[in-house]
Design a protein around this motif. Sequence first.
Motif, PDB file in Angstrom:
ATOM      1  N   PHE A 124       0.833  -1.206   0.000  1.00  0.00           N
ATOM      2  CA  PHE A 124       0.000   0.000   0.000  1.00  0.00           C
ATOM      3  C   PHE A 124       0.868   1.257   0.000  1.00  0.00           C
ATOM      4  N   GLY A 125       1.912   1.274   0.840  1.00  0.00           N
ATOM      5  CA  GLY A 125       2.809   2.421   0.880  1.00  0.00           C
ATOM      6  C   GLY A 125       3.520   2.652  -0.437  1.00  0.00           C
ATOM      7  N   VAL A 126       3.932   1.563  -1.093  1.00  0.00           N
ATOM      8  CA  VAL A 126       4.613   1.683  -2.390  1.00  0.00           C
ATOM      9  C   VAL A 126       3.663   2.249  -3.444  1.00  0.00           C
ATOM     10  N   ILE A 127       2.442   1.719  -3.482  1.00  0.00           N
ATOM     11  CA  ILE A 127       1.456   2.213  -4.455  1.00  0.00           C
ATOM     12  C   ILE A 127       1.106   3.670  -4.169  1.00  0.00           C
TER      13      ILE A 127
ATOM     14  N   ILE B 214      -7.036  10.525  -0.527  1.00  0.00           N
ATOM     15  CA  ILE B 214      -8.261   9.736  -0.330  1.00  0.00           C
ATOM     16  C   ILE B 214      -7.963   8.342   0.231  1.00  0.00           C
ATOM     17  N   PRO B 215      -6.918   7.638  -0.256  1.00  0.00           N
ATOM     18  CA  PRO B 215      -6.642   6.296   0.294  1.00  0.00           C
ATOM     19  C   PRO B 215      -6.387   6.302   1.799  1.00  0.00           C
TER      20      PRO B 215
ATOM     21  N   SER C 277      -5.189   0.155  -1.050  1.00  0.00           N
ATOM     22  CA  SER C 277      -4.312   0.013  -2.218  1.00  0.00           C
ATOM     23  C   SER C 277      -5.094   0.220  -3.509  1.00  0.00           C
ATOM     24  N   LEU C 278      -6.276  -0.374  -3.574  1.00  0.00           N
ATOM     25  CA  LEU C 278      -7.116  -0.208  -4.760  1.00  0.00           C
ATOM     26  C   LEU C 278      -7.512   1.257  -4.944  1.00  0.00           C
TER      27      LEU C 278
END
Length: 643
Positions: free
Chosen positions: A204-207, A362-363, A386-387
């Motif tokens: 998630f952090g990478v994305i 937003i994520p 992540s999505l």
Amino acid sequence: MSPIPKSTLDSDFPADELAARKRTLTGFFRIAVRWVAIGMSCFQIFVLAFYPMDPFQFRAVHLCLTLIITFLFFKAGSSELARKTHILDIPLCLLTIIATAYIFIDFEELIQRTGVDPTGWDIIFGTAFILLVLEMTRRTTGLTLVILALVFIFYALIGHLFPTAVGHSGYSYSRLVSFLFSTEGIFTIPLGVSATYVFLFILFGVILSASGAGNTFTDLAKSLTGWTRGGPAKIAVFASSLFGTISGSAVANVTVTGQFTIPMMKSVGYRAQVAGAVEAVASTGGQIMPPIMGAGAFIMAEVLGLPYTTIIVSAAIPALLYYFALYFMIDFEALRYNLKGIPRAQLPRAKTVIIEQGHLLIPLVVLLYSLIVMGTSPIRAALWSSLFSIMASWIRKATRMGWTAILDSLENGPKGVLEVAATCACAGIIIGVMALTGLGMRISNILIALSGGHLPLALVLTMFISFLLGMGLPTTAAYVIASSTIAPALTHLGVNPLAAHLFIFYYACLSAITPPVALAAFAAAGIAKTNMWKVAFTSVKIAGAGYIIPYMFIYGPSLLMVGTWSRILAAVATACVGTLSLAGGLQGWMLKPICWPQRILLLAGALGLINPGIYTDIFGGLCLAAVILSVKFGYYLKETQTV
């Protein structure tokens, strides 16, 4: 006679053809790493979202894939990234695949005989996994944890040679290996956390970073604080706290955010050692800042059997106090040396940042809403976030992630988890030995005996043990080992289990800025181009409140959101005033520069306010009031005499 060409002596091939072959082989390995990593991301997302597996098998596949990527991605001789893969790494990859396949082939019978009646093949493949994990750990984190794991292995084998207090009858090699080759050893809870929560949150952090949210954090911090006195230092505080909670690594945080914050601080007049120290302290705090807090918080939730939301809610107030104290340490430094901020014209406007880049946040809103409001599991929350990171990037063309960026993120996610996976697997060896031999309980009893049953002394000993482990080990390993041995002693002395684990976790994190091995401070010193010891000791001074906060929530559980709202708010108010007093005492500033007697009185008052209790609060308030009045009255007299 013409000389023989060097290329002919070195090889049967011409030099240019040999170089071309090496480049081709290196390129092949890099492609292999990329697709193994992408495949690992897809596999783990599929299992965690749609098709659950047996935990033992799932952890085995997770470890198998991280081992393969490590052997293809890191040099065999050091923990540096490989420019090319050595041919000897291929047999290691094949051995990893074969050993993992053995778990699946003989799974039903294997789990029945683990640690009791191992076969010859169990011993062979168990030994293989132990050696592979040790080599993976050496390449990713260095030799310290490897040596410690080997010491524990030898302790299990020759325990009869140790003193009675920590000795045991000894275990055969076959039983030890069989026990470690199970969910009680290598494949225990820490590796399970690495395979689930940690992997997904790192992904998630990478994305999120690939979508451009990292720049949004920085620009937002610049617009909100860059113009204030000492503005660049305050930018470091905000940017590092936001980035650090995702990265979970103090050193990684320093190397990323410090590249621009440290030069900015120096440009407005901060001394080099102060600039490096501010970044090191701010980056270290990222590990204790909800909502992610790195791997340690997830392991804590699993060990204590508590919802992850309980951990992050309890950790929120101490983390905010940490940054509250850091903010005023910076502010008083700026006042003392008359350090200005950056002109507004050179900074982005907050309104512009929100309009142009706000959608990238937003994520994070989705993550917090899922965890705290909806009560979703961390796994689901990380998957949804992540999505939403990808979908949010599509809102504006300038930030839109294409297929290449998505595939790069799926590749970089597993690469980011290698150190954590190695640390958790190797820590599993140590945990397995302690479980088999009962060493954890023996150490706990020794700690209680050394402290004489007195909690204050036990806390001090725990603090130093956490420092000692954290100086040579990654934060996660230091916390796992310390909590396995020391936390039972603290709970035996009446400490709340969650408070005991958070106490250990905080000091394991703070070891990154604590001499003699202050890795985050040393990394910051390299960027600041100054003496690393100056940065380390300045970091200790700037993080002064951080060293006291764990004692605050041990003796005042209200700071962990325990109790009525009135008690919680009262505890927070007095703690804030106490940390403000502490910052003033350490920096020698309260409204104006103060002398040493005033500083000592302010520090005494700070300790009184920080320690919960009506009488200590009154004492602290009187000390603070005395300092303020003496400053105001003293300067009033000086001004009237001048007139």
